[in-house]
Design a protein around this motif. Structure first.
Motif, PDB file in Angstrom:
ATOM      1  N   ASN A  47       0.714  -1.160   0.058  1.00  0.00           N
ATOM      2  CA  ASN A  47      -0.098   0.254  -0.128  1.00  0.00           C
ATOM      3  C   ASN A  47       0.894   1.247  -0.270  1.00  0.00           C
ATOM      4  OD1 ASN A  47       0.755   0.765   2.936  1.00  0.00           O
ATOM      5  ND2 ASN A  47      -0.847  -0.673   3.444  1.00  0.00           N
ATOM      6  N   GLU A  48       0.303   2.503   0.019  1.00  0.00           N
ATOM      7  CA  GLU A  48       0.974   3.752  -0.197  1.00  0.00           C
ATOM      8  C   GLU A  48       1.607   4.195   1.075  1.00  0.00           C
ATOM      9  OE1 GLU A  48       0.992   5.188  -2.940  1.00  0.00           O
ATOM     10  OE2 GLU A  48      -0.309   3.893  -4.083  1.00  0.00           O
ATOM     11  N   THR A  49       1.377   3.649   2.326  1.00  0.00           N
ATOM     12  CA  THR A  49       1.724   4.355   3.487  1.00  0.00           C
ATOM     13  C   THR A  49       3.532   4.515   3.404  1.00  0.00           C
ATOM     14  OG1 THR A  49       2.094   2.154   4.808  1.00  0.00           O
ATOM     15  CG2 THR A  49       0.210   3.366   4.868  1.00  0.00           C
ATOM     16  N   ALA A  50       3.929   5.563   4.370  1.00  0.00           N
ATOM     17  CA  ALA A  50       5.490   5.985   4.154  1.00  0.00           C
ATOM     18  C   ALA A  50       6.448   4.770   4.592  1.00  0.00           C
ATOM     19  CB  ALA A  50       5.404   7.154   5.029  1.00  0.00           C
ATOM     20  N   LYS A  51       6.136   3.961   5.657  1.00  0.00           N
ATOM     21  CA  LYS A  51       6.810   2.967   5.968  1.00  0.00           C
ATOM     22  C   LYS A  51       8.375   3.510   6.918  1.00  0.00           C
ATOM     23  CE  LYS A  51       5.107   0.335   2.332  1.00  0.00           C
ATOM     24  NZ  LYS A  51       3.682   0.650   2.741  1.00  0.00           N
ATOM     25  N   PHE A  52       9.288   4.011   5.856  1.00  0.00           N
ATOM     26  CA  PHE A  52      10.702   4.217   6.201  1.00  0.00           C
ATOM     27  C   PHE A  52      10.869   5.606   6.668  1.00  0.00           C
ATOM     28  CE2 PHE A  52      10.745   0.770   3.538  1.00  0.00           C
ATOM     29  CZ  PHE A  52      11.567  -0.355   3.965  1.00  0.00           C
ATOM     30  N   PRO A  56       8.589   9.224  13.519  1.00  0.00           N
ATOM     31  CA  PRO A  56       7.462   9.110  13.387  1.00  0.00           C
ATOM     32  C   PRO A  56       6.656  10.098  12.769  1.00  0.00           C
ATOM     33  CG  PRO A  56       8.376   8.902  15.747  1.00  0.00           C
ATOM     34  CD  PRO A  56       9.368   9.120  14.793  1.00  0.00           C
ATOM     35  N   ALA A  57       7.025  11.447  12.969  1.00  0.00           N
ATOM     36  CA  ALA A  57       6.369  12.500  12.448  1.00  0.00           C
ATOM     37  C   ALA A  57       6.228  12.602  10.896  1.00  0.00           C
ATOM     38  CB  ALA A  57       6.923  13.918  12.856  1.00  0.00           C
ATOM     39  N   THR A  58       7.146  11.835  10.197  1.00  0.00           N
ATOM     40  CA  THR A  58       7.241  11.871   8.859  1.00  0.00           C
ATOM     41  C   THR A  58       6.312  10.538   8.344  1.00  0.00           C
ATOM     42  OG1 THR A  58       8.716  10.099   8.591  1.00  0.00           O
ATOM     43  CG2 THR A  58       9.583  12.637   8.348  1.00  0.00           C
ATOM     44  N   GLY A  59       5.658   9.910   9.424  1.00  0.00           N
ATOM     45  CA  GLY A  59       4.528   8.781   9.011  1.00  0.00           C
ATOM     46  C   GLY A  59       5.435   7.583   8.882  1.00  0.00           C
ATOM     47  N   SER A  60       6.551   7.429   9.265  1.00  0.00           N
ATOM     48  CA  SER A  60       7.309   6.263   9.105  1.00  0.00           C
ATOM     49  C   SER A  60       7.271   5.227  10.248  1.00  0.00           C
ATOM     50  CB  SER A  60       8.888   6.435   8.871  1.00  0.00           C
ATOM     51  OG  SER A  60       9.578   6.794  10.121  1.00  0.00           O
ATOM     52  N   ASP A  61       7.475   3.948  10.088  1.00  0.00           N
ATOM     53  CA  ASP A  61       7.338   3.073  11.283  1.00  0.00           C
ATOM     54  C   ASP A  61       8.347   2.564  11.979  1.00  0.00           C
ATOM     55  OD1 ASP A  61       4.289   3.109  10.621  1.00  0.00           O
ATOM     56  OD2 ASP A  61       4.947   2.234   8.822  1.00  0.00           O
ATOM     57  N   LEU A 264       4.860   3.475  13.680  1.00  0.00           N
ATOM     58  CA  LEU A 264       5.164   4.734  14.116  1.00  0.00           C
ATOM     59  C   LEU A 264       6.309   4.643  15.045  1.00  0.00           C
ATOM     60  CD1 LEU A 264       1.690   6.346  14.366  1.00  0.00           C
ATOM     61  CD2 LEU A 264       3.262   6.815  12.587  1.00  0.00           C
ATOM     62  N   HIS A 265       7.240   3.835  14.791  1.00  0.00           N
ATOM     63  CA  HIS A 265       8.418   3.425  15.667  1.00  0.00           C
ATOM     64  C   HIS A 265       7.893   3.153  16.984  1.00  0.00           C
ATOM     65  CE1 HIS A 265      11.467   5.820  12.980  1.00  0.00           C
ATOM     66  NE2 HIS A 265      10.223   5.786  12.570  1.00  0.00           N
ATOM     67  N   LEU A 277      -1.624  -1.337   8.523  1.00  0.00           N
ATOM     68  CA  LEU A 277      -1.028  -0.246   8.785  1.00  0.00           C
ATOM     69  C   LEU A 277       0.442  -0.414   9.464  1.00  0.00           C
ATOM     70  CD1 LEU A 277      -4.023   1.712   9.895  1.00  0.00           C
ATOM     71  CD2 LEU A 277      -2.736   1.834   7.967  1.00  0.00           C
ATOM     72  N   LYS A 278       0.891  -1.765   9.767  1.00  0.00           N
ATOM     73  CA  LYS A 278       1.917  -1.976  10.500  1.00  0.00           C
ATOM     74  C   LYS A 278       2.709  -3.113   9.932  1.00  0.00           C
ATOM     75  CE  LYS A 278      -0.374  -4.093  14.311  1.00  0.00           C
ATOM     76  NZ  LYS A 278      -0.729  -3.950  15.787  1.00  0.00           N
ATOM     77  N   ASP A 279       3.958  -3.027  10.016  1.00  0.00           N
ATOM     78  CA  ASP A 279       4.864  -4.168   9.818  1.00  0.00           C
ATOM     79  C   ASP A 279       4.768  -5.212  10.492  1.00  0.00           C
ATOM     80  OD1 ASP A 279       6.991  -5.327   8.188  1.00  0.00           O
ATOM     81  OD2 ASP A 279       8.597  -4.454   9.064  1.00  0.00           O
ATOM     82  N   ILE A 280       4.897  -6.465  10.012  1.00  0.00           N
ATOM     83  CA  ILE A 280       5.000  -7.702  10.963  1.00  0.00           C
ATOM     84  C   ILE A 280       6.076  -8.277  10.562  1.00  0.00           C
ATOM     85  CG2 ILE A 280       3.803  -9.854  11.628  1.00  0.00           C
ATOM     86  CD1 ILE A 280       1.190  -8.665  10.203  1.00  0.00           C
ATOM     87  N   THR A 281       6.804  -8.687  11.585  1.00  0.00           N
ATOM     88  CA  THR A 281       8.210  -9.372  11.405  1.00  0.00           C
ATOM     89  C   THR A 281       8.665 -10.321  12.503  1.00  0.00           C
ATOM     90  OG1 THR A 281      10.643  -8.743  11.675  1.00  0.00           O
ATOM     91  CG2 THR A 281       8.964  -7.190  12.325  1.00  0.00           C
TER      92      THR A 281
END
Ligand SMILES: C[S@@+](CC[C@H](N)C(=O)[O-])C[C@H]1O[C@@H](n2cnc3c(N)ncnc32)[C@H](O)[C@@H]1O
Length: 369
Positions: A47-52, A56-61, A264-265, A277-281
């Protein structure tokens, strides 16, 4: 107040519910994780979310080593340059290239060393990240290719940072001494819920004690390594990720497993919430990686901590040349309580005489795998 699910989460949840129904009411966690991360347009990496990003303010996770400091890619490039030379290959393949930061660092460094490859190919399941990679890597567009699949045979040096941890895992739960596979079902109210079913599957080693125990097995990640071994006729591979050897991975005290989510870190342990909306690892079992590699004809060149690997590749000289702020960022790559110890590097070779590779010259831990 309860959070209203985003439209993306709702759409992905509907997709998961369809798969649960198709599977007869119970979906193994590995299949669920594949949908949550890769379902076209909806999954986290699709999807289009920022991720990296750093904040967190940049939308990164989350933040990865090449996003922390370019020194990471510069030092990996030294190992890659040596491997291109020793294996007499002229191509680099990168798996899971994120924003393209690592590719840019490797190519800039190889250009400075006068050792650019003939081609640099990226394999990434994420279409949106591929678009970001294309933009970032325009200075090298004449060398860059993107591939959806491996060719039938390949001579190259392969790299991947934090890609093995994204590969779907199966969850195994020992309850009252009986092993179960954990899967996902629909609760009567339509919400996603866990359900454990007895299974013949087992962790690769006995877990001492009779206590309840949750862990992961990595069939897909290991199948990926075997496929690489079957494809690569000559070359080398370097994978960097968080993880351990088997005896540490399946230590009796690690009874909650290693599966986590990043958003969001922040880290949490509920992959069923906020789908897409979140990474799974999960951490990597490097013994399993090495065994799969050897089964497929690879030799293990070395296995060590990220700190040792970077120091062996010339970290001290790089740090000396940096200004204070950049130096403190680069130092995070090797500090024990940051990335230095949890992250490991495994080096593999195929179709050539294994050599004493630069990155493993001190502190090689292959014997502990
Ligand atoms: C955690 S990110 C790491 C990105 C980058 N290597 C870095 O260090 O910043 C994982 C990357 O792997 C990609 N990915 C996940 N599973 C993959 C697979 N099976 N094959 C190729 N790429 C994959 C994702 O799209 C993403 O680019």
């Amino acid at each position: 107040m309860t959070n209203k699910p985003s439209s993306l989460t709702s759409a992905l949840q509907t997709r998961v519910a369809q798969e649960i129904a198709l599977a007869g009411g119970w979906l193994g966690f590995d299949r669920f994780m594949a949908l949550a991360l890769y379902e076209p347009g909806l999954g986290y990496y699709a999807n289009e979310t920022a991720k990296f990003g750093a904040m967190p303010a940049t939308g990164s996770d989350f933040v990865t080593a090449p996003e922390i400091s370019p020194v990471f890619g510069q030092l990996l490039a030294a190992q890659v340059a040596e491997a291109l030379d020793k294996t007499a290959t002229r191509e680099i393949w990168e798996f899971g290239a994120g924003t393209g930061a690592l590719a840019l660092q490797i190519l800039d460094e190889l250009a400075a060393l006068g050792a650019l490859p003939e081609r640099y190919t990226i394999v990434d399941v994420s279409g949106t990240l591929r678009a970001r990679q294309k933009l970032r890597l325009t200075p090298y567009e004449h060398l860059l290719h993107w591939a959806d699949a491996l060719p039938s045979s390949l001579e190259a040096v392969l790299v991947g940072n934090e890609v093995l941890d994204a590969m779907p895992v199966q969850l195994l739960q020992r309850t009252s001494g009986i092993w179960h596979e954990r899967g996902v079902v629909l609760a009567p109210d339509g919400a996603l819920a866990w359900e454990d079913r007895p299974t013949e599957a087992r962790p690769p080693m006995e877990i001492e004690g009779g206590h309840d125990y949750l862990t992961e097995i990595h069939a897909q990640g290991e199948a990926f390594i075997r496929t690489l071994g079957e494809t690569l006729t000559r070359g080398a591979a370097f994978f960097i990720d968080y993880g351990f050897g088997e005896s540490e991975y399946y230590h009796p005290q690690r009874h909650m497993g290693t599966l986590v989510c990043h958003r969001l870190h922040q880290v949490d342990s509920d992959p069923l919430a906020d789908l897409g909306l979140k990474d799974i690892t999960a951490h990597v079992n490097f013994t399993g990686t090495a065994v799969a590699a050897q089964d497929a004809g690879f030799e293990v060149l070395g296995y060590t901590s990220q700190a040792h690997f970077l120091i062996n590749c010339g970290l001290a000289a790089k740090l000396d040349a940096l200004k204070l702020q950049q130096r403190s960022m680069a130092a995070k790559l090797m500090m024990e309580h940051e990335m230095g110890e949890l992250f490991k590097v495994i080096g593999l070779s195929r179709g050539v005489e294994p050599w004493a590779a630069l990155g493993f010259s001190n502190g090689d831990r292959s014997h502990r795998l």
